[in-house]
Design a protein around this motif. Structure first.
Motif, PDB file in Angstrom:
ATOM      1  N   GLY A  58       0.780  -1.237   0.000  1.00 60.05           N
ATOM      2  CA  GLY A  58       0.000   0.000   0.000  1.00 60.05           C
ATOM      3  C   GLY A  58       0.810   1.285   0.000  1.00 60.05           C
ATOM      4  O   GLY A  58       0.246   2.373  -0.052  1.00 60.05           O
ATOM      5  N   PHE A  59       2.126   1.192   0.076  1.00 62.16           N
ATOM      6  CA  PHE A  59       2.957   2.389   0.058  1.00 62.16           C
ATOM      7  C   PHE A  59       2.879   3.065  -1.307  1.00 62.16           C
ATOM      8  O   PHE A  59       2.717   2.403  -2.330  1.00 62.16           O
ATOM      9  N   THR A  60       3.012   4.386  -1.289  1.00 63.86           N
ATOM     10  CA  THR A  60       2.968   5.197  -2.500  1.00 63.86           C
ATOM     11  C   THR A  60       4.296   5.919  -2.648  1.00 63.86           C
ATOM     12  O   THR A  60       4.830   6.435  -1.658  1.00 63.86           O
ATOM     13  N   VAL A  61       4.797   5.977  -3.884  1.00 61.98           N
ATOM     14  CA  VAL A  61       5.995   6.778  -4.151  1.00 61.98           C
ATOM     15  C   VAL A  61       5.585   8.239  -4.028  1.00 61.98           C
ATOM     16  O   VAL A  61       4.671   8.702  -4.709  1.00 61.98           O
ATOM     17  N   GLU A  62       6.244   8.937  -3.121  1.00 62.26           N
ATOM     18  CA  GLU A  62       5.908  10.342  -2.872  1.00 62.26           C
ATOM     19  C   GLU A  62       6.915  11.297  -3.486  1.00 62.26           C
ATOM     20  O   GLU A  62       6.643  12.487  -3.613  1.00 62.26           O
ATOM     21  N   GLY A  63       8.066  10.775  -3.835  1.00 62.59           N
ATOM     22  CA  GLY A  63       9.059  11.656  -4.423  1.00 62.59           C
ATOM     23  C   GLY A  63      10.371  10.944  -4.652  1.00 62.59           C
ATOM     24  O   GLY A  63      10.570   9.799  -4.252  1.00 62.59           O
ATOM     25  N   VAL A  64      11.246  11.659  -5.336  1.00 63.95           N
ATOM     26  CA  VAL A  64      12.584  11.157  -5.628  1.00 63.95           C
ATOM     27  C   VAL A  64      13.564  12.274  -5.302  1.00 63.95           C
ATOM     28  O   VAL A  64      13.396  13.407  -5.758  1.00 63.95           O
ATOM     29  N   ARG A  65      14.545  11.939  -4.491  1.00 62.85           N
ATOM     30  CA  ARG A  65      15.624  12.887  -4.187  1.00 62.85           C
ATOM     31  C   ARG A  65      16.800  12.523  -5.090  1.00 62.85           C
ATOM     32  O   ARG A  65      17.350  11.431  -4.991  1.00 62.85           O
ATOM     33  N   ARG A  66      17.164  13.440  -5.942  1.00 59.27           N
ATOM     34  CA  ARG A  66      18.192  13.172  -6.943  1.00 59.27           C
ATOM     35  C   ARG A  66      19.558  12.940  -6.309  1.00 59.27           C
ATOM     36  O   ARG A  66      19.989  13.706  -5.470  1.00 59.27           O
ATOM     37  N   LYS A  67      20.172  11.834  -6.721  1.00 63.31           N
ATOM     38  CA  LYS A  67      21.530  11.470  -6.295  1.00 63.31           C
ATOM     39  C   LYS A  67      21.743  11.657  -4.789  1.00 63.31           C
ATOM     40  O   LYS A  67      22.760  12.164  -4.347  1.00 63.31           O
ATOM     41  N   ALA A  68      20.783  11.210  -3.999  1.00 62.94           N
ATOM     42  CA  ALA A  68      20.831  11.401  -2.547  1.00 62.94           C
ATOM     43  C   ALA A  68      21.394  10.193  -1.810  1.00 62.94           C
ATOM     44  O   ALA A  68      21.634  10.268  -0.609  1.00 62.94           O
ATOM     45  N   MET A  69      21.585   9.068  -2.508  1.00 64.54           N
ATOM     46  CA  MET A  69      22.112   7.870  -1.845  1.00 64.54           C
ATOM     47  C   MET A  69      23.401   7.432  -2.519  1.00 64.54           C
ATOM     48  O   MET A  69      23.479   7.359  -3.742  1.00 64.54           O
ATOM     49  N   TRP A  70      24.359   7.123  -1.693  1.00 64.02           N
ATOM     50  CA  TRP A  70      25.612   6.567  -2.196  1.00 64.02           C
ATOM     51  C   TRP A  70      25.483   5.048  -2.187  1.00 64.02           C
ATOM     52  O   TRP A  70      25.097   4.455  -1.182  1.00 64.02           O
ATOM     53  N   THR A  71      25.758   4.422  -3.316  1.00 60.65           N
ATOM     54  CA  THR A  71      25.767   2.971  -3.389  1.00 60.65           C
ATOM     55  C   THR A  71      27.140   2.543  -3.888  1.00 60.65           C
ATOM     56  O   THR A  71      27.960   3.379  -4.281  1.00 60.65           O
ATOM     57  N   MET A  72      27.347   1.256  -3.925  1.00 59.33           N
ATOM     58  CA  MET A  72      28.613   0.741  -4.448  1.00 59.33           C
ATOM     59  C   MET A  72      28.770   1.075  -5.926  1.00 59.33           C
ATOM     60  O   MET A  72      29.859   1.004  -6.470  1.00 59.33           O
ATOM     61  N   ASN A  73      27.681   1.451  -6.569  1.00 57.70           N
ATOM     62  CA  ASN A  73      27.705   1.832  -7.986  1.00 57.70           C
ATOM     63  C   ASN A  73      27.646   3.343  -8.172  1.00 57.70           C
ATOM     64  O   ASN A  73      27.300   3.822  -9.237  1.00 57.70           O
TER      65      ASN A  73
END
Length: 179
Positions: free
Chosen positions: A138-153
């Motif tokens: 039931g969760f809804t995508v409410e937004g996207v924060r651009r380049k806000a997470m650092w991943t191994m990629n």
């Protein structure tokens, strides 16, 4: 989560692929085993952060098996909200609906027992499996924060999702749950 679960959870956190999908990375996601013991030992019902295990009991005669972890963090009691996270650490159980089932029960507990009004979650945009799982509940995508997470990629967009108690009640026939 109990102390007997520490070794299993620690083993999950040592799995690079599990931790990639759980947090986008590997390095800082692995506390020492002793840190896990202290974290779990010191949990209190009044904490703003708590950990729980996800167990499966395939046969009534067998003991339940820990396959993952689910938690809340950043609980703000005055605002009645928290952020949740989940991982299925035993890859044999990936893609079989156990995550959605555990998440559904956890959401029920958070709304009924903790009287939350809002539950948040976030992940990186490439984690399609997690996004589908949360949407299924039931969760809804409410937004996207651009380049806000650092991943191994490298940096990735962070997907922010939310679920309100009223939406969850609507999905469940406005039934109040007593646990």
């Amino acid at each position: 989560m109990e102390l007997r679960d520490v070794d299993t959870i620690y083993r999950f956190r040592l799995d690079e692929e599990v931790m990639f999908w759980a947090s986008g990375g590997f390095g800082n996601a692995i506390p020492a085993r002793e840190q896990l013991v202290e974290e779990f030992r010191n949990q209190s019902p009044l904490d703003t952060r708590r950990f729980f295990v996800i167990e499966v009991q395939e046969d009534a005669q067998e003991e339940p098996v820990v396959i993952g972890q689910i938690s809340f963090r950043n609980m703000v009691r005055v605002a009645h909200r928290a952020t949740i996270g989940m991982l299925i650490g035993d890859r044999r159980y990936w893609g079989k609906g156990y995550g959605a089932a555990a998440l559904s029960e956890f959401v029920k507990i958070l709304f009924a027992r903790y009287n939350l009004n809002r539950i948040d979650m976030d992940t990186f945009v490439d984690n399609k499996r997690a996004i589908r799982c949360y949407e299924k509940v039931g969760f809804t995508v409410e937004g996207v924060r651009r380049k806000a997470m650092w991943t191994m990629n490298g940096f990735r967009d962070q997907v922010i999702m939310g679920l309100l108690q009223e939406e969850w009640l609507d999905r469940n026939g406005n039934k109040t749950y007593y646990l």
